[in-house]
Write a protein that holds these residues in place. Structure first.
Motif, short mmCIF file in Angstrom:
data_model
loop_
_atom_site.label_atom_id
_atom_site.label_comp_id
_atom_site.label_asym_id
_atom_site.label_seq_id
_atom_site.Cartn_x
_atom_site.Cartn_y
_atom_site.Cartn_z
N VAL A 64 -98.85 -24.08 83.04
CA VAL A 64 -99.96 -23.48 83.78
C VAL A 64 -100.42 -22.20 83.08
O VAL A 64 -101.62 -21.97 82.92
CB VAL A 64 -99.58 -23.20 85.24
CG1 VAL A 64 -100.59 -22.31 85.92
CG2 VAL A 64 -99.42 -24.52 86.00
N ALA A 65 -99.48 -21.37 82.65
CA ALA A 65 -99.85 -20.12 81.95
C ALA A 65 -100.62 -20.44 80.67
O ALA A 65 -101.64 -19.79 80.37
CB ALA A 65 -98.59 -19.31 81.63
N ASN A 66 -100.18 -21.44 79.94
CA ASN A 66 -100.87 -21.82 78.71
C ASN A 66 -102.23 -22.44 79.01
O ASN A 66 -103.21 -22.19 78.30
CB ASN A 66 -100.01 -22.78 77.88
CG ASN A 66 -98.79 -22.09 77.31
OD1 ASN A 66 -98.68 -20.87 77.27
ND2 ASN A 66 -97.82 -22.88 76.87
N LEU A 67 -102.32 -23.21 80.09
CA LEU A 67 -103.59 -23.77 80.52
C LEU A 67 -104.57 -22.66 80.88
O LEU A 67 -105.74 -22.69 80.48
CB LEU A 67 -103.38 -24.70 81.72
CG LEU A 67 -104.64 -25.27 82.37
CD1 LEU A 67 -105.35 -26.22 81.42
CD2 LEU A 67 -104.28 -25.98 83.66
N GLN A 68 -104.11 -21.66 81.61
CA GLN A 68 -104.97 -20.54 81.99
C GLN A 68 -105.49 -19.81 80.76
O GLN A 68 -106.66 -19.43 80.71
CB GLN A 68 -104.21 -19.58 82.91
CG GLN A 68 -104.00 -20.16 84.28
CD GLN A 68 -103.10 -19.31 85.17
OE1 GLN A 68 -102.13 -18.72 84.71
NE2 GLN A 68 -103.42 -19.27 86.45
N GLN A 69 -104.66 -19.65 79.74
CA GLN A 69 -105.11 -19.00 78.52
C GLN A 69 -106.15 -19.83 77.79
O GLN A 69 -107.17 -19.30 77.32
CB GLN A 69 -103.93 -18.71 77.59
CG GLN A 69 -104.33 -17.95 76.33
CD GLN A 69 -104.97 -16.62 76.65
OE1 GLN A 69 -104.39 -15.79 77.34
NE2 GLN A 69 -106.19 -16.40 76.16
N ALA A 70 -105.92 -21.14 77.71
CA ALA A 70 -106.89 -22.01 77.04
C ALA A 70 -108.23 -22.00 77.80
O ALA A 70 -109.30 -21.98 77.17
CB ALA A 70 -106.34 -23.44 76.94
N LEU A 71 -108.17 -21.99 79.12
CA LEU A 71 -109.40 -21.91 79.91
C LEU A 71 -110.13 -20.60 79.62
O LEU A 71 -111.34 -20.60 79.41
CB LEU A 71 -109.08 -22.01 81.41
CG LEU A 71 -108.71 -23.39 81.92
CD1 LEU A 71 -108.06 -23.29 83.30
CD2 LEU A 71 -109.93 -24.31 81.95
N THR A 72 -109.41 -19.50 79.62
CA THR A 72 -110.00 -18.19 79.32
C THR A 72 -110.67 -18.22 77.95
O THR A 72 -111.80 -17.76 77.79
CB THR A 72 -108.95 -17.08 79.39
OG1 THR A 72 -108.44 -17.01 80.73
CG2 THR A 72 -109.51 -15.74 78.99
N ASP A 73 -109.97 -18.77 76.97
CA ASP A 73 -110.52 -18.84 75.62
C ASP A 73 -111.79 -19.68 75.55
O ASP A 73 -112.65 -19.44 74.70
CB ASP A 73 -109.48 -19.42 74.65
CG ASP A 73 -108.27 -18.50 74.45
OD1 ASP A 73 -108.35 -17.30 74.81
OD2 ASP A 73 -107.23 -19.00 73.96
N ALA A 74 -111.93 -20.63 76.48
CA ALA A 74 -113.11 -21.49 76.52
C ALA A 74 -114.19 -20.96 77.47
O ALA A 74 -115.20 -21.61 77.68
CB ALA A 74 -112.71 -22.90 76.95
N GLY A 75 -113.95 -19.78 78.05
CA GLY A 75 -114.92 -19.21 78.98
C GLY A 75 -114.88 -19.84 80.36
O GLY A 75 -115.88 -19.86 81.07
#
Length: 141
Positions: A64-75
């Motif tokens: 989940v933490a890694n998913l949240q970071q990837a989402l942030t990176d994608a806006g």
């Protein structure tokens, strides 16, 4: 609108006919939304090592933490996610439920349509959980 007041493109649909679930039965997005396809989020730390071998809940939390970071990176944000697939390397339903609860809780009130699967093996040594997601974003014009 999300709790932060930011509009979201995701419309969650709960069927009044299908069996109640801890997730929406369907979701839609407008035609002008940008789709964000995320790679499977794995329980890896910043150095690429699998965290918490043997611990489904801790691995789900890292996913989940890694998913949240990837989402942030994608806006994007968690409330922009339109579907998920949670993969758990186990034949025990209790292990699947343990991982699912962590993922479900991370989404809060955004009960995104999701599929929970038990699989025989995942790609990294000691990996027990992986979370796939698709998000939609309304770009500012």
């Amino acid at each position: 609108m999300t709790a932060t007041g930011r509009p979201t493109a995701v419309e969650l649909i709960q069927s009044s006919v299908l069996s109640p679930a801890e997730y929406a039965h369907a979701a839609t997005a407008p035609a002008d939304a940008r789709l964000v396809f995320l790679a499977g989020s794995c329980p890896l730390d910043a150095d690429g090592a699998t965290v918490a071998p043997g611990d489904h809940a801790a691995q789900a939390a890292q996913c989940v933490a890694n998913l949240q970071q990837a989402l942030t990176d994608a806006g994007a944000r968690m409330t922009d996610v339109i579907s998920t697939r949670v993969l758990v390397a186990s034949a025990r339903r209790a292990d699947l439920v343990t991982a699912w609860r962590v993922v479900r809780d991370a989404f809060g009130d955004h009960d995104v349509p999701s599929t929970l699967l038990g699989v025989t093996v995942l790609g990294y040594d000691d990996q027990l959980v992986e979370v796939e997601a698709v998000a939609v974003v309304l770009d500012a014009h």
